[in-house]
Design an enzyme around this catalytic site. Structure first.
Site, PDB file in Angstrom:
ATOM      1  N   GLU A 103      41.245 -25.644  23.238  1.00 40.62           N
ATOM      2  CA  GLU A 103      41.962 -24.784  22.281  1.00 40.62           C
ATOM      3  C   GLU A 103      43.366 -25.296  21.951  1.00 40.62           C
ATOM      4  O   GLU A 103      43.795 -25.212  20.802  1.00 40.62           O
ATOM      5  CB  GLU A 103      42.038 -23.336  22.806  1.00 40.62           C
ATOM      6  N   ILE A 126      35.824 -27.503  30.424  1.00 41.42           N
ATOM      7  CA  ILE A 126      34.862 -27.020  31.412  1.00 41.42           C
ATOM      8  C   ILE A 126      34.692 -25.509  31.273  1.00 41.42           C
ATOM      9  O   ILE A 126      33.696 -24.959  31.714  1.00 41.42           O
ATOM     10  CB  ILE A 126      35.253 -27.374  32.874  1.00 41.42           C
ATOM     11  N   ASP A 127      35.682 -24.840  30.665  1.00 44.40           N
ATOM     12  CA  ASP A 127      35.651 -23.371  30.582  1.00 44.40           C
ATOM     13  C   ASP A 127      34.615 -22.843  29.584  1.00 44.40           C
ATOM     14  O   ASP A 127      34.293 -21.656  29.614  1.00 44.40           O
ATOM     15  CB  ASP A 127      37.028 -22.831  30.170  1.00 44.40           C
ATOM     16  N   ARG A 162      29.615 -13.371  57.569  1.00 38.13           N
ATOM     17  CA  ARG A 162      30.892 -13.250  56.871  1.00 38.13           C
ATOM     18  C   ARG A 162      30.685 -13.017  55.383  1.00 38.13           C
ATOM     19  O   ARG A 162      29.670 -13.420  54.824  1.00 38.13           O
ATOM     20  CB  ARG A 162      31.644 -14.584  56.958  1.00 38.13           C
ATOM     21  N   GLY A 170      38.587 -20.628  35.146  1.00 39.13           N
ATOM     22  CA  GLY A 170      38.282 -19.710  34.043  1.00 39.13           C
ATOM     23  C   GLY A 170      39.464 -18.781  33.877  1.00 39.13           C
ATOM     24  O   GLY A 170      39.611 -17.816  34.620  1.00 39.13           O
ATOM     25  N   ARG A 171      40.325 -19.165  32.933  1.00 40.60           N
ATOM     26  CA  ARG A 171      41.585 -18.447  32.755  1.00 40.60           C
ATOM     27  C   ARG A 171      41.365 -17.149  31.988  1.00 40.60           C
ATOM     28  O   ARG A 171      41.730 -16.080  32.443  1.00 40.60           O
ATOM     29  CB  ARG A 171      42.490 -19.369  31.948  1.00 40.60           C
ATOM     30  N   ARG A 265      36.336 -14.784  54.082  1.00 42.73           N
ATOM     31  CA  ARG A 265      37.083 -16.022  53.857  1.00 42.73           C
ATOM     32  C   ARG A 265      37.036 -16.358  52.368  1.00 42.73           C
ATOM     33  O   ARG A 265      36.067 -16.019  51.688  1.00 42.73           O
ATOM     34  CB  ARG A 265      36.445 -17.199  54.603  1.00 42.73           C
ATOM     35  N   HIS A 271      40.172 -28.139  41.237  1.00 41.71           N
ATOM     36  CA  HIS A 271      39.928 -29.313  40.396  1.00 41.71           C
ATOM     37  C   HIS A 271      38.682 -30.101  40.784  1.00 41.71           C
ATOM     38  O   HIS A 271      38.280 -30.996  40.037  1.00 41.71           O
ATOM     39  CB  HIS A 271      41.170 -30.208  40.386  1.00 41.71           C
ATOM     40  N   ARG A 274      36.358 -30.218  38.039  1.00 44.99           N
ATOM     41  CA  ARG A 274      36.639 -31.075  36.874  1.00 44.99           C
ATOM     42  C   ARG A 274      36.472 -32.556  37.175  1.00 44.99           C
ATOM     43  O   ARG A 274      36.564 -33.378  36.259  1.00 44.99           O
ATOM     44  CB  ARG A 274      38.076 -30.842  36.414  1.00 44.99           C
TER      45      ARG A 274
HETATM   46  O1  F6P Z   1      41.421 -25.342  30.691  1.00 43.07           O
HETATM   47  C1  F6P Z   1      40.730 -25.950  31.696  1.00 43.07           C
HETATM   48  C2  F6P Z   1      41.266 -25.564  33.037  1.00 43.07           C
HETATM   49  O2  F6P Z   1      40.523 -26.288  33.985  1.00 43.07           O
HETATM   50  C3  F6P Z   1      41.264 -24.062  33.350  1.00 43.07           C
HETATM   51  O3  F6P Z   1      40.039 -23.580  33.774  1.00 43.07           O
HETATM   52  C4  F6P Z   1      42.336 -23.958  34.381  1.00 43.07           C
HETATM   53  O4  F6P Z   1      42.934 -22.681  34.380  1.00 43.07           O
HETATM   54  C5  F6P Z   1      43.318 -24.987  33.958  1.00 43.07           C
HETATM   55  O5  F6P Z   1      42.612 -25.951  33.203  1.00 43.07           O
HETATM   56  C6  F6P Z   1      44.026 -25.670  35.109  1.00 43.07           C
HETATM   57  O6  F6P Z   1      44.987 -26.486  34.590  1.00 43.07           O
HETATM   58  P1  F6P Z   1      45.743 -27.664  35.376  1.00 43.07           P
HETATM   59  O7  F6P Z   1      44.756 -28.761  35.588  1.00 43.07           O
HETATM   60  O8  F6P Z   1      46.807 -28.080  34.449  1.00 43.07           O
HETATM   61  O9  F6P Z   1      46.207 -27.100  36.664  1.00 43.07           O
END
Ligand code: F6P
Length: 341
Positions: A103, A126-127, A162, A170-171, A265, A271, A274
């Site tokens: 975006e 990835i979102d 547990r 996922g923001r 827990r 990351h 990703r």
């Molecule tokens: O927009 C992709 C994303 O992986 C989001 O899911 C996550 O909130 C953000 O990037 C994390 O960003 P950064 O890698 O800058 O910490």
């Protein structure tokens, strides 16, 4: 034509597959030349570039990350940012850009198009929250990584009786949590789109223990309790005004332990989701989007993003993709809710 390629925003498995497809078809089929801009919009802004030819893209199809580097640079937040980009493109003899991003990167591409810069966009995140495309590449890889983690967590959760809370990325959109949770048989899935009732989550957790099975809760980093707010890692903002998230998983584990008396827990996948090699689905999607992007550039069809519609690759105006985010519809969440508890 001389064409610049850049990758912006958070990286994502499949970026290199797009770059490879653009360059291979661009040179072999159309006879164009390429320049690789480094680190997202920072590249054209600072004239930070590298050669991009067929030898440079050999062997990169299965590699995660991006050979061009990435950043969250926003040229509209930098003095004379747009003028600098135009000057550097002219200096490098670049006629058009392929911008691969989500975006924010494509939001910049939208505004640059209005200012007469020739750009074609390729959707990446990835979102999976970009509108006007059914899927973005990188999403399938992230979901598979999260699903595998959930599978592994099931066995250790059961051994120790547990509750395990898995925080995924996922923001604003909970697509990763929804798909990974469904595929992994989560006890509850919590998304940014729907505030959750902590007491109800505790009821679901207790219910799972009653059948001698340990609960796995999948929570998006942007999920919020009914009477609370997003849990933030720091107050830090990036150049697009996004705050750094993180911590909801830990908070939830503590609350559930208190409410249910069962040890809990939290695991933050972060990351890991990703990194590494893209799945076959993402390699194929990224390759097809790259091929379609170079076709659009060759035809001079700028101001468009290539997109997946069903099984076909289409072209849509930037504004259709960047106007608003694609979030999880209530009915899709309803499908997952059947399995809660
Ligand atoms: O927009 C992709 C994303 O992986 C989001 O899911 C996550 O909130 C953000 O990037 C994390 O960003 P950064 O890698 O800058 O910490």
């Amino acid at each position: 034509m001389r064409i610049g390629v850049l990758t912006g925003g958070g990286d994502c498995p499949g970026l290199n597959a797009v770059i490879r497809a653009v360059v291979r078809k661009g040179i072999d089929t159309y006879g164009h030349e390429f320049v690789g801009f480094r680190d997202g919009w920072r590249g054209p802004l600072e004239g930070y570039a590298m050669d991009l030819d067929i030898s440079r893209v050999r062997g990169i199809l299965p590699r995660g990350g991006t050979i061009l580097g990435s950043s969250r640079t926003n040229p509209f937040k930098i003095e004379r940012g747009v003028e600098k980009i135009k000057e550097n493109l002219a200096e490098q003899g670049v006629d058009a850009l392929v911008a691969i991003g989500g975006e924010d990167t494509l939001g910049v591409a939208t505004k640059l198009t209005e200012l007469d810069v020739n750009v074609v966009g390729v959707p990446k995140t990835i979102d999976n929250d970009l509108n006007a495309t059914d899927y973005t590449f990188g999403f399938d890889t992230a979901v598979n990584i999260a699903m595998e983690a959930i599978d592994r967590l099931h066995t250790t959760a059961e051994s120790h009786h547990r509750t395990l809370v898995v925080e995924v990325m996922g923001r604003h959109a909970g697509w990763i949590a929804l798909h990974a949770g469904l595929a992994g048989g989560a006890n509850v899935i919590l998304l940014p789109e729907r505030k959750f009732d902590l007491d109800q989550v505790a009821v679901y957790v207790e219910k799972r223990y009653q059948t001698n099975y340990s609960p796995i809760i999948v929570v998006s980093e942007g999920a919020m309790p009914l009477d609370g707010q997003m849990v933030l890692a720091t107050g830090e903002l990036d150049a697009f005004g996004h705050v750094r998230l993180g911590g909801i998983g830990q908070w939830l584990a503590e609350q559930l332990e208190k409410k249910t008396g069962k040890e809990a827990r939290a695991v933050v996948l972060g990351h890991i989701q990703r990194g590494g090699a893209p799945t076959a689905f993402d390699r194929v999607l990224a390759t097809r989007l790259g091929l379609a992007a170079i076709d659009a550039v060759h035809e001079g069809d700028f101001g468009k993003m290539v997109a997946l519609h069903g099984t076909e690759i289409a072209r849509v105006p930037f504004i259709a993709a960047t106007g608003e985010l694609k979030t999880v519809p209530p009915a899709r969440y309803g499908e997952a809710e059947v399995f809660f508890g």
